[in-house]
Design an enzyme around this catalytic site. Sequence first.
Site, short mmCIF file in Angstrom:
data_model
loop_
_atom_site.label_atom_id
_atom_site.label_comp_id
_atom_site.label_asym_id
_atom_site.label_seq_id
_atom_site.Cartn_x
_atom_site.Cartn_y
_atom_site.Cartn_z
N ASP A 76 0.86 -1.17 0.00
CA ASP A 76 0.00 0.00 0.00
C ASP A 76 0.90 1.23 0.00
OD1 ASP A 76 -1.77 2.05 0.42
OD2 ASP A 76 -2.83 1.10 2.08
N ASN A 107 3.25 5.22 -11.53
CA ASN A 107 1.94 5.27 -12.17
C ASN A 107 0.78 5.35 -11.17
OD1 ASN A 107 -0.23 4.53 -14.30
ND2 ASN A 107 -0.31 2.80 -12.87
N TYR A 178 -5.98 15.78 -6.12
CA TYR A 178 -5.42 15.13 -7.30
C TYR A 178 -4.63 16.14 -8.13
CZ TYR A 178 -5.15 12.11 -11.42
OH TYR A 178 -4.71 11.34 -12.48
N ALA A 180 -3.20 18.86 -7.07
CA ALA A 180 -2.00 19.22 -6.33
C ALA A 180 -0.92 18.15 -6.45
CB ALA A 180 -2.34 19.47 -4.87
N ALA A 181 -1.33 16.88 -6.35
CA ALA A 181 -0.36 15.79 -6.45
C ALA A 181 0.31 15.78 -7.81
CB ALA A 181 -1.04 14.46 -6.18
N LYS A 182 -0.47 15.96 -8.87
CA LYS A 182 0.09 15.92 -10.22
C LYS A 182 0.93 17.15 -10.52
CE LYS A 182 -1.57 11.91 -11.27
NZ LYS A 182 -0.63 10.75 -11.29
N ILE A 213 -8.17 8.61 -20.52
CA ILE A 213 -8.19 7.16 -20.64
C ILE A 213 -9.45 6.61 -19.98
CG2 ILE A 213 -6.85 5.06 -20.24
CD1 ILE A 213 -4.44 6.89 -19.66
#
Length: 274
Positions: A76, A107, A178, A180-182, A213
Amino acid sequence: MPASLLASSFATPDHLDHLDHLVILTGASRGLGLAMARRLLAGPGLLLLGIARQPDAGLDTLAATHGSQHLAWPLDLSDAPAAAERLSAWLATQPPARWRRVTLINNAGVIPRIGPLGEDAPGALSAALRVGLEAPMLLTAALLGATAGWTARAAGEVRILNISSGLGRRAMAGSAAYCAAKAGMDHFSRAVALEEASGPHPARIVSLAPGVIDTDMQVQLRGADPAGFPDHGRFVHLQSASLLDSADAASAKVLAWLERPDFGAQPVADVREG
């Protein structure tokens, strides 16, 4: 973990000494990650170290069929330090000249419930940032630290592919964690590229947006409450207008980018921009 157990758990069998390309892939059991794993294992000479909470058993059979090997770690990534420590320990067992090429593909990602930030649970926000940003940074650091003195850095190469998103470059309401993470992934890739450029055998790193995707994330976006997600209609349209790549089609584009001779020249890129 005792040294004897560490060696027996992590060693590569002697009959697989022909393997010369190591690929470490996170999120290897679903969506784009699983599609990439299948494509990678369809060729010989590769050891795929797949990290996922629930590994796909079919990858073992595929690897054996094509002369490669699949090593699954059911981890995890919300506990990023533990994953990075395990990777460092495993890499320390590898002969320095064994690998012609070492590739890390970060990924794995998590998107919390779609909606305003103030309505998100702290645990969900933390998990999204740990999996989406902290884990890629720590795994990248572990790889670079372990391979810094390897002769493979001179004879071969190290490539790091971070799977980013257009949402790291264009903010979207309802997905702050999401985004912010990217965005963080993009910028840490730029910084690492600058650090590596000054070395004698620099690792090459790219943060790549893979396009839109048809994965579980798209299902989550289409199923969100439009009241807290102004872009809801756009994602519904992407599906109804058949504008989504299949995971397999996207994996082909992403892995083709990984093989480009100019990989790393542009540390932040998008498959749709050629």
